[in-house]
Design an enzyme around this catalytic site. Sequence first.
Site, PDB file in Angstrom:
ATOM      1  NE  ARG A  15      -0.801   0.291   4.966  1.00 16.28           N
ATOM      2  CZ  ARG A  15      -0.800   1.482   5.535  1.00 16.28           C
ATOM      3  NH1 ARG A  15      -1.354   2.508   4.905  1.00 16.28           N
ATOM      4  NH2 ARG A  15      -0.254   1.666   6.713  1.00 16.28           N
ATOM      5  CG  ASN A  25       5.734  -0.834   0.106  1.00 15.60           C
ATOM      6  OD1 ASN A  25       6.359  -1.738   0.652  1.00 15.60           O
ATOM      7  ND2 ASN A  25       4.534  -0.454   0.516  1.00 15.60           N
ATOM      8  NE  ARG A  75      -3.992  -3.691  -1.256  1.00 20.14           N
ATOM      9  CZ  ARG A  75      -3.050  -3.656  -0.310  1.00 20.14           C
ATOM     10  NH1 ARG A  75      -3.343  -3.205   0.915  1.00 20.14           N
ATOM     11  NH2 ARG A  75      -1.821  -4.053  -0.573  1.00 20.14           N
ATOM     12  CB  SER A  86      -2.115  -9.231   6.101  1.00 20.28           C
ATOM     13  OG  SER A  86      -1.218  -8.227   6.491  1.00 20.28           O
ATOM     14  CD  GLN A 107       4.196  -8.951   5.616  1.00 19.21           C
ATOM     15  OE1 GLN A 107       3.148  -8.501   6.032  1.00 19.21           O
ATOM     16  NE2 GLN A 107       5.222  -9.231   6.419  1.00 19.21           N
ATOM     17  NE  ARG A 164      13.862 -14.259  34.855  1.00 20.46           N
ATOM     18  CZ  ARG A 164      13.883 -13.199  35.643  1.00 20.46           C
ATOM     19  NH1 ARG A 164      14.985 -12.915  36.336  1.00 20.46           N
ATOM     20  NH2 ARG A 164      12.821 -12.435  35.751  1.00 20.46           N
TER      21      ARG A 164
END
Length: 235
Positions: A15, A25, A75, A86, A107, A164
């Site tokens: 996007r 991007n 889109r 997503s 991605q 732990r």
Amino acid sequence: MADRAGTVLALIPARGGSKGVPGKNIKEVAGKPLIAWTIEAARQARCIDRVVVSSEDAAILQVARAWGAETPYERPAELARDETPSIDVVLHALQQLPGVAWMVLLQPTSPLRAAEDIDAAFALCQAKGAPACVSVTEAGTLPWWMFHLSADARLRAFLPQQDRPQRRQDAPPLYALNGAVYIARADWLRRTRSFLTDETLAYVMPPERSVDIDTPLDLAVAACLLRERLPRGGA
């Protein structure tokens, strides 16, 4: 063997909006737009039949086409918001593109993932007859040594003291999603609406291929690592 009848689609969601790194991007990283590294990996992967970029941004779609990806639809803006899950983008792609048997979500913020990672994760699904596989990397920071801070800045253990391990060497390895490769059978994905269920396999990647870009520091680290891949005298 898993059934591969139908198209294996690589979907790259990209996007236009980005708060951490504006315009990331298509920002140049080691001589190429960021998204180009993922497009190239997808096109080089032997298991992939089609490479499609999903975006609402005209500039991103133009760059995607220039680097060899398909952009068969734009889109909708309502699927390009900060809060858009997503999976909604993935299911929208499946509606637009009939005949998809396997969805491979890649991605663009994971530019260090290689074609070999895509092929190996897909092969793992095939070999195990599994409906889904996602990439992970060994966690660098373990929850046993994580803390909350109280209102007066005092440390409060995230997990109970008794859980732990006494030494770091005794702590079992833990794995985190690295965001690089998500694979699922399309019919299973429509039903589950998630890549992550008890049926999902893990494909383990090394940390040097697991950088997920969310901040300017992540971008700088990725650029350094990508430049190391370039031939001497490259960009």
